[in-house]
Scaffold this active site. Structure first.
Site, mmCIF file in Angstrom:
data_model
loop_
_atom_site.group_PDB
_atom_site.id
_atom_site.type_symbol
_atom_site.label_atom_id
_atom_site.label_comp_id
_atom_site.label_asym_id
_atom_site.label_seq_id
_atom_site.Cartn_x
_atom_site.Cartn_y
_atom_site.Cartn_z
ATOM 1 N N GLY A 230 0.824 -1.200 0.000
ATOM 2 C CA GLY A 230 0.000 0.000 0.000
ATOM 3 C C GLY A 230 0.857 1.247 0.000
ATOM 4 N N GLU A 252 5.705 -3.477 0.752
ATOM 5 C CA GLU A 252 5.795 -3.063 -0.659
ATOM 6 C C GLU A 252 4.956 -1.810 -0.786
ATOM 7 O OE1 GLU A 252 4.606 -2.147 -4.006
ATOM 8 O OE2 GLU A 252 3.790 -4.148 -4.377
ATOM 9 N N CYS A 286 1.316 -0.307 -8.489
ATOM 10 C CA CYS A 286 2.446 0.347 -7.818
ATOM 11 C C CYS A 286 3.661 0.441 -8.733
ATOM 12 C CB CYS A 286 2.811 -0.410 -6.546
ATOM 13 S SG CYS A 286 1.544 -0.327 -5.261
#
Length: 478
Positions: A230, A252, A286
């Protein structure tokens, strides 16, 4: 806390929803971000439920850890079979709740990746390492279970990233308490119900609830390790929360991945791969390409090649088979993307396509947007947009492009594009990122370790290194 699934057909949307949904009048209503229609009611667990789940996980962990690697791997493979048997139902639930289309690198792709990651983690070999074996004695390094893993997942790839957390943890003899994002709980509950057809009771428990439930999980004294994917801000809060109990961490976090197109690149040849590097999952990834640096000699050709590709990629409701791009998952993210594009427009940037969303349509659709002639310090470049927008920055000097690429406090992924592989590798070696791809972007592989540097992460996932990260090193010497 496990869901009873023995009498329910979990291969269909109806069966999946029957197994996981809160009774009418209870839970939180989850709405389709493409249509605004009700998807289902997510149950809401409280801190007392978390206490029970952690106690159950601690009890189950002893017998789970006592199984051999071969036995746990066999169960992971059977879990992969179950995912494949329920693939269409899972993909439909995911598409309706998250918004991503069934086709393209989206819902069916994500469900397939769940099965693939389960099988990969089952196949990795992790043997004791002999450190010393001579006249002085012998020393052996092994990896043993941590205990109970608390996992907190995101809303962009809710099923796949949950498996990234669950599969290695289970393989190494841990049990897992998983808290999905409050934006996409039904997807992860459905996946958990399918997996729990195979797994022993208590080994994997999925608890949906508000952000406060996640905070309680991070601080829980019965949890030995935390895995989180997140935002950097939330990751920092988790580190602070974990300090009192010295929980192990794998984080991560956010990124703002740069790509550098070298002067020898062929714009037409790389345009489609560049597009999907940036727009996979409608940009909500991401490690997506979020800022592209193009040499002035190729700039206009690159811009036009990207426009050609983007114009033939249909966006719409995920359950309609022709679409490969969908809505943003939630209103908050829609507003962020729209605000950043307006900043770019107000700063004099050129909107090559997109940038003008239709106001009266249902759903959080923001059009595919390409932005040219933008300054490197514009917010659309310096902040992570996490949506279907790509700023294209012109450079004249390669040293400047490298400095710009390295100039932010994040470093998840990056990429270099060109025909001279040796030259591209030389540039890649200078980029500050956990992974640098050449002539591709965001191509994760379950065999290849993945993680970020700077404020993009802490620890590694995937491969044997990922297994070690959810275990404790133990040395025996004699």
């Amino acid at each position: 806390m496990t869901t009873e699934t023995t009498t329910t057909d979990l291969t269909t949307v109806k069966g999946l929803m029957a197994a996981i949904e809160a009774p009418e009048g209870q839970g939180v209503e989850m709405m389709d971000p493409a249509t605004g229609k009700l998807v289902g009611r997510a149950p809401q667990r409280a801190e007392a439920d978390l206490d029970e789940a952690v106690a159950t996980a601690r009890e189950a962990q002893r017998s789970w850890a006592a199984r051999s690697h071969a036995e746990r791997s066999e169960l992971l493979n059977r879990a992969a079979d179950a995912v494949e048997d329920s693939a269409e139902g899972l993909a439909a639930v995911l598409s309706r709740e998250q918004g991503k289309p069934l086709n393209g690198p989206n819902a069916r792709f994500e469900v397939g990746a769940c099965a693939g990651w389960l099988r990969a983690n089952a196949a990795f070999e992790i043997e004791p390492e002999v450190l010393v074996d001579d006249e002085s004695g012998k020393a052996v390094l092994e990896y043993v279970p941590v205990g109970v893993v608390g996992a907190i997942g995101p809303w962009n790839w809710p099923m796949m990233i949950s498996i990234w957390q669950v599969a290695p943890s289970l393989r190494m003899g841990n049990t897992v308490v998983l808290k999905p994002s409050e934006y996409t709980p039904l997807s992860v509950l459905a996946l958990g119900a399918v997996l729990n057809q195979v797994l022993p009771e208590g080994v994997l428990q999925v608890l949906a609830g508000p952000g406060e439930l996640g905070a309680a999980l991070t601080a829980h004294p019965g949890v030995d390790k935390l895995m989180f994917t997140g935002s950097t801000k939330t990751g920092q809060a988790i580190m602070r929360s974990a300090a009192d109990t010295l929980k192990r961490l794998t984080l991560e976090l956010g990124g703002n991945d740069a790509g550098i197109v070298l002067p020898d690149a062929d714009p037409e040849a790389i345009a489609e791969d560049l597009f999907w590097g940036a727009f996979i999952n409608t940009g909500q990834t991401c490690a997506a390409l979020k800022r592209l640096y193009v040499h002035e000699s190729q700039y206009e050709a690159m811009c036009q090649a990207l426009v050609k590709v983007a114009q033939r990629m249909p966006m719409g409701v995920g359950l309609e088979e022709e679409n490969v791009l969908g809505p943003l998952q939630n209103r908050q993210q829609y507003d962020i993307v729209a605000g950043l594009v307006e900043d770019a427009r107000n700063g004099g940037a050129r909107i090559l396509m997109g940038g003008d969303p239709v106001q009266d349509q249902p759903g959080y659709f923001y059009p595919t947007t390409l932005v040219a002639d933008i300054d490197n310090d514009n917010r659309l470049v310096s902040q992570e947009q996490f949506g279907p927008v790509l700023p294209i920055v012109r450079y004249t000097d390669l040293e400047q492009a490298i400095a710009w690429a390295n100039g932010l406090d994040v470093g998840l992924g990056s990429s270099v594009w060109g025909t001279d592989l040796e030259a591209a590798r030389a540039v890649a070696a200078r980029l500050q990122a956990g992974t640098t791809w050449i002539n591709k972007h965001g191509a994760v592989d379950p065999r290849v370790p993945f993680g970020g540097v700077k404020k993009s992460g802490y620890g590694l996932e995937f491969g044997v290194e990922g297994l070690k990260s959810v275990a404790l090193p133990k040395v025996t010497s004699w």
